[in-house]
Design a protein around this motif. Structure first.
Motif, PDB file in Angstrom:
ATOM      1  N   LEU A 197       0.863  -1.275  -0.158  1.00  0.00           N
ATOM      2  CA  LEU A 197       0.047  -0.040   0.037  1.00  0.00           C
ATOM      3  C   LEU A 197       0.831   1.161   0.149  1.00  0.00           C
ATOM      4  N   TRP A 198       2.094   1.057   0.693  1.00  0.00           N
ATOM      5  CA  TRP A 198       2.847   2.500   0.452  1.00  0.00           C
ATOM      6  C   TRP A 198       3.378   2.884  -0.675  1.00  0.00           C
ATOM      7  N   SER A 199       3.550   1.516  -1.252  1.00  0.00           N
ATOM      8  CA  SER A 199       4.453   2.163  -2.725  1.00  0.00           C
ATOM      9  C   SER A 199       3.510   2.455  -3.289  1.00  0.00           C
ATOM     10  N   MET A 200       2.243   1.947  -3.012  1.00  0.00           N
ATOM     11  CA  MET A 200       1.097   3.040  -4.689  1.00  0.00           C
ATOM     12  C   MET A 200       0.529   4.551  -3.647  1.00  0.00           C
ATOM     13  N   LYS A 201       1.317   5.153  -3.383  1.00  0.00           N
ATOM     14  CA  LYS A 201       0.943   6.368  -2.221  1.00  0.00           C
ATOM     15  C   LYS A 201       1.108   6.673  -3.459  1.00  0.00           C
ATOM     16  N   ARG A 202       2.138   6.928  -4.979  1.00  0.00           N
ATOM     17  CA  ARG A 202       2.181   7.851  -6.000  1.00  0.00           C
ATOM     18  C   ARG A 202       0.794   7.886  -5.998  1.00  0.00           C
ATOM     19  N   ASP A 203       0.286   7.122  -6.078  1.00  0.00           N
ATOM     20  CA  ASP A 203      -1.399   6.629  -7.760  1.00  0.00           C
ATOM     21  C   ASP A 203      -2.332   7.307  -6.037  1.00  0.00           C
ATOM     22  N   LEU A 229      -5.598  11.458 -17.053  1.00  0.00           N
ATOM     23  CA  LEU A 229      -4.594  11.487 -16.496  1.00  0.00           C
ATOM     24  C   LEU A 229      -4.032   9.936 -15.829  1.00  0.00           C
ATOM     25  N   SER A 230      -4.702   8.956 -15.368  1.00  0.00           N
ATOM     26  CA  SER A 230      -3.892   7.808 -16.248  1.00  0.00           C
ATOM     27  C   SER A 230      -2.837   8.192 -17.079  1.00  0.00           C
ATOM     28  N   ARG A 231      -3.193   8.236 -18.223  1.00  0.00           N
ATOM     29  CA  ARG A 231      -1.428   7.999 -19.673  1.00  0.00           C
ATOM     30  C   ARG A 231      -0.444   8.759 -18.495  1.00  0.00           C
ATOM     31  N   VAL A 232      -0.858  10.074 -18.014  1.00  0.00           N
ATOM     32  CA  VAL A 232       0.032  10.866 -16.829  1.00  0.00           C
ATOM     33  C   VAL A 232       0.729  10.213 -15.703  1.00  0.00           C
ATOM     34  N   PHE A 233       0.092   9.958 -15.164  1.00  0.00           N
ATOM     35  CA  PHE A 233       0.726   8.909 -14.327  1.00  0.00           C
ATOM     36  C   PHE A 233       1.561   7.488 -15.080  1.00  0.00           C
ATOM     37  N   GLY A 234       1.730   7.217 -15.872  1.00  0.00           N
ATOM     38  CA  GLY A 234       2.536   6.565 -16.601  1.00  0.00           C
ATOM     39  C   GLY A 234       1.664   4.909 -17.105  1.00  0.00           C
ATOM     40  N   ALA A 235       0.331   5.051 -17.240  1.00  0.00           N
ATOM     41  CA  ALA A 235      -0.558   3.719 -17.718  1.00  0.00           C
ATOM     42  C   ALA A 235      -0.386   3.805 -18.804  1.00  0.00           C
ATOM     43  N   THR A 236      -0.529   2.913 -19.985  1.00  0.00           N
ATOM     44  CA  THR A 236      -0.715   2.769 -21.074  1.00  0.00           C
ATOM     45  C   THR A 236      -2.098   2.848 -21.478  1.00  0.00           C
ATOM     46  N   TRP A 237      -2.099   3.396 -23.115  1.00  0.00           N
ATOM     47  CA  TRP A 237      -3.691   3.633 -23.234  1.00  0.00           C
ATOM     48  C   TRP A 237      -4.658   2.651 -23.349  1.00  0.00           C
ATOM     49  N   ARG A 238      -4.556   1.824 -23.146  1.00  0.00           N
ATOM     50  CA  ARG A 238      -5.131   0.381 -22.659  1.00  0.00           C
ATOM     51  C   ARG A 238      -5.714   0.638 -21.818  1.00  0.00           C
ATOM     52  N   ASP A 239      -4.573   0.545 -20.503  1.00  0.00           N
ATOM     53  CA  ASP A 239      -4.889   0.312 -19.352  1.00  0.00           C
ATOM     54  C   ASP A 239      -5.770   1.536 -18.822  1.00  0.00           C
ATOM     55  N   GLY A 240      -5.082   3.153 -19.259  1.00  0.00           N
ATOM     56  CA  GLY A 240      -6.044   3.962 -18.750  1.00  0.00           C
ATOM     57  C   GLY A 240      -7.664   3.925 -19.306  1.00  0.00           C
ATOM     58  N   LEU A 241      -7.947   3.495 -20.570  1.00  0.00           N
ATOM     59  CA  LEU A 241      -9.037   3.362 -20.577  1.00  0.00           C
ATOM     60  C   LEU A 241      -9.797   2.822 -20.211  1.00  0.00           C
ATOM     61  N   ARG A 242      -9.429   1.306 -19.912  1.00  0.00           N
ATOM     62  CA  ARG A 242     -10.120   0.423 -18.366  1.00  0.00           C
ATOM     63  C   ARG A 242     -10.771   0.904 -17.344  1.00  0.00           C
ATOM     64  N   SER A 243      -9.937   1.596 -16.559  1.00  0.00           N
ATOM     65  CA  SER A 243     -10.243   2.144 -15.823  1.00  0.00           C
ATOM     66  C   SER A 243     -10.700   3.455 -15.652  1.00  0.00           C
ATOM     67  N   GLN A 264      -4.743  -7.094  -9.017  1.00  0.00           N
ATOM     68  CA  GLN A 264      -3.029  -7.622  -9.608  1.00  0.00           C
ATOM     69  C   GLN A 264      -2.821  -7.097 -10.193  1.00  0.00           C
ATOM     70  N   THR A 265      -3.913  -6.632 -11.216  1.00  0.00           N
ATOM     71  CA  THR A 265      -2.983  -6.032 -12.444  1.00  0.00           C
ATOM     72  C   THR A 265      -2.518  -4.945 -12.577  1.00  0.00           C
ATOM     73  N   PRO A 266      -2.218  -3.867 -13.177  1.00  0.00           N
ATOM     74  CA  PRO A 266      -1.702  -2.991 -13.238  1.00  0.00           C
ATOM     75  C   PRO A 266      -2.442  -1.472 -13.364  1.00  0.00           C
ATOM     76  N   TYR A 267      -3.598  -1.762 -14.046  1.00  0.00           N
ATOM     77  CA  TYR A 267      -4.873  -0.787 -14.722  1.00  0.00           C
ATOM     78  C   TYR A 267      -5.859  -1.255 -13.188  1.00  0.00           C
ATOM     79  N   GLY A 268      -5.832  -2.640 -12.235  1.00  0.00           N
ATOM     80  CA  GLY A 268      -6.334  -3.240 -11.456  1.00  0.00           C
ATOM     81  C   GLY A 268      -6.107  -1.928 -10.327  1.00  0.00           C
ATOM     82  N   GLN A 269      -4.808  -2.467  -9.842  1.00  0.00           N
ATOM     83  CA  GLN A 269      -3.799  -1.386  -8.760  1.00  0.00           C
ATOM     84  C   GLN A 269      -4.242   0.167  -8.997  1.00  0.00           C
TER      85      GLN A 269
END
Length: 587
Positions: free
Chosen positions: A54-60, A292-306, A116-121
């Protein structure tokens, strides 16, 4: 129909609610009980996390979560002013609709096994910040009320006392969870009374939730905190298995209560406005979260899914709007319209998310059938020496070999078609989720000499191995490894045997290629054996050095392939593009 179960619950709520058949005249009568489903859901999510993770996710959480909520609230609030809402009502509307449906999103992530996937997290990080922000939002609503009467009634001393009570309650939950619960459950476990463990699990969840509610925090946050503190407990899988049946039933009831709250008469009156506003909210939130997800490092695909997953308004809208109405921040008509808008987006959101998944062709089978119904009454009948979890392409071959030696394994799988296929083998195969402790118990894991884990999802495999090592130490664990990273993780967990699913087939393939190219069979076998030994030696060395045991094992990490033989010369690119990739420049 292949849609999420959430949509079925919402639709059922609309049908039986006061606006349709009227089987339930007042949705509030089940509201309190239904909210416990969200509480139990957050507890189980907490069990799946660790504080370090959880601490490693503090930026998100505090970066992406804050920016998403702020920008979305400003955009939606501005539109509300444009359509005629009062400024104070527009602020409440922007915040209420900016929140996302935690229960729906987590339920759908669970159905897809994507938490546990990147877009899920990343999606969970946004939801967690939103849940945290509800408390200060509720505290700030009186500031918007005319005359600040609600603020004047509370002195500075009263507010300091409330703050101290909140801090003390959180500290109490942390201390009891950190130092008291493990010994408590250890004593209960010695008794062997499973019903006492179940009752105690409910006591922990509801006790933490009610304590948090008493001091002004949300019940869901209290349950999440309790789960988080038990995430590293030896009993977490037992707790999860005990809580899961209650969670599923009560969460379904919660979704139905949301469906019941949709006022079809109001929808008919304001259908033109809602027909524009609901898709507009869904589209706006999807675009904002995607960008915003794309700005924070997600791919377009994962950002759209989120974005599509989080586009519905949240269940906390049904909390904020009545509070705002009571403070005089909104008129009755505005409050009813915002509530209807939130409910309609919750109805449309799961459809959009499912359609996107189909469009992306990410999942071929999205059915999620809850676990152990097919096992009732069979605890004493299953006594196979071998338990095989998973009957896919890997598990089928394992079963063929065992059957050839006269060993009849018991197989667990939750794919209906695979169960039908297994019927032709004459196997004892049962429908259920092999990642659930109660399912494994019912399948005879306590009596099995060996448990073969043949699942194809690394996260699921690791979870099953943890359960086996904690609860069935008499059984040897033979595990299918997905790749090299997964193999090192399994070695660190000290499984009895693991096999990378494509390694031996690749060795056999290359040996056959050498023979076809003129190498004599004995030499080809020797070369293949030498490569196998070198690879195993490197794998053991990597495990010993811990070169892949840290953060690089997180979701999305990659291992750079290294040659087992020293290259005879530099790589040569055969085209300008290839030379550019290799950094050779253009000759």
């Amino acid at each position: 129909m292949g849609l999420s179960a959430v949509l079925g619950y919402l639709a059922a709520g609309v049908v039986i609610g006061p606006s349709a058949l009227g089987l339930v005249g007042d949705p509030e009568t089940i509201g309190t009980v239904a909210e416990l489903g969200v509480v139990l859901l957050l507890f189980i999510v907490g069990l799946e996390l660790k504080i370090s993770h959880l601490w490693s996710m503090k930026r998100d959480i505090f970066g992406l979560g804050f920016v998403q909520m702020a920008i979305t609230a400003v955009c939606l609030g501005s539109v509300s002013v444009y359509v005629g809402f009062a400024p104070q009502a527009a602020v409440v509307t922007g915040i209420a609709v900016a929140l996302s449906a935690t229960a729906i999103a987590l339920q759908m992530l669970g159905e897809r096994n994507d938490l546990q996937t990147p877009y899920g997290q990343r999606s969970f990080a946004i939801l967690l910040f939103q849940d945290i922000s509800v408390v200060p939002v509720l505290a700030l609503l009186p500031l918007l009320a005319s005359g600040l009467t609600a603020v004047e009634q509370d002195s500075l001393g009263d507010r300091l006392i409330n703050l101290a009570e909140t801090v003390a309650a959180v500290a109490a939950v942390v201390l009891v969870g950190r130092y008291g619960l493990n010994p408590f459950f250890r004593v209960l476990a010695r008794s062997g009374a499973r019903e006492v463990m179940t009752a105690s699990a409910l006591l922990v969840v509801l006790g933490a939730a009610l304590l948090m509610e008493e001091v002004g925090l949300s019940m869901a946050m209290g349950a999440f905190l309790a789960g988080l503190l038990l995430a590293e407990s030896n009993f977490r899988h037992q707790l999860e298995a005990d809580i899961e049946p209650f969670r599923g039933m009560l969460l379904g009831l919660f979704f139905m209560s949301v469906g019941m709250s949709i006022d079809l008469a109001l929808v008919r009156q304001q259908w033109m406005l809602l027909a524009v506003a609901a898709p507009g909210v869904i589209l706006a939130k999807t675009v904002i979260i995607t960008l915003l997800s794309r700005v924070f490092g997600a791919t377009w695909r994962d950002g759209l899914r989120s974005g599509v997953l989080l586009c519905p308004a949240g269940e906390f809208a049904f909390v904020l709007v009545p509070v705002a109405l009571g403070l005089g921040l909104m008129s009755s008509g505005e409050a009813q319209l915002v509530t209807a808008l939130a409910a309609v987006t919750m109805l449309l959101g799961p459809i959009m998310a499912t359609l996107l998944e189909r469009t992306l062709e990410k999942r071929q089978d999205v059915e999620n059938h809850p676990g152990a119904e097919g096992f009732a009454g069979h605890e004493g009948e299953l006594s196979s020496r071998v338990l095989v979890i998973g009957f896919g392409r890997f598990g089928q071959i394992v079963n063929q070999v065992l059957l050839a030696q006269g060993i009849e394994p018991t197989v667990i799988d939750r794919d209906v078609e695979r169960i039908r296929d297994a019927g032709r083998f004459g196997l004892k195969i049962y429908y259920g989720d092999g990642a659930r402790l109660d399912v494994l118990r019912a399948a005879g894991a306590e009596k099995a000499e060996m448990i073969c884990v043949c699942t194809d999802d690394p996260a699921t495999t690791l979870k099953i191995v943890e359960i086996i090592h904690e609860n069935f130490r008499n059984a040897r664990s033979f595990v299918r490894a997905y790749d090299r990273v997964h193999a090192v993780e399994l070695m660190n967990m000290e499984v009895d045997f693991h096999q990378r699913e494509v390694f031996e087939s690749a060795i056999t393939f290359s040996r056959a290629a050498l023979e076809e190219l003129g190498t004599d069979p004995e030499t080809a076998v020797a070369i293949a054996n030498d490569v196998r030994k070198r690879d195993i030696a490197r794998l053991i060395l990597q495990k010993a050095e811990g070169s892949m045991g840290g953060a690089e094992l997180m979701v999305g990490a990659k291992i750079t392939p290294q040659p087992l033989e020293t290259p005879a010369g530099r790589a040569r690119g055969l085209s300008a593009e290839t030379r550019d990739i290799l950094g050779e420049g253009v000759f």
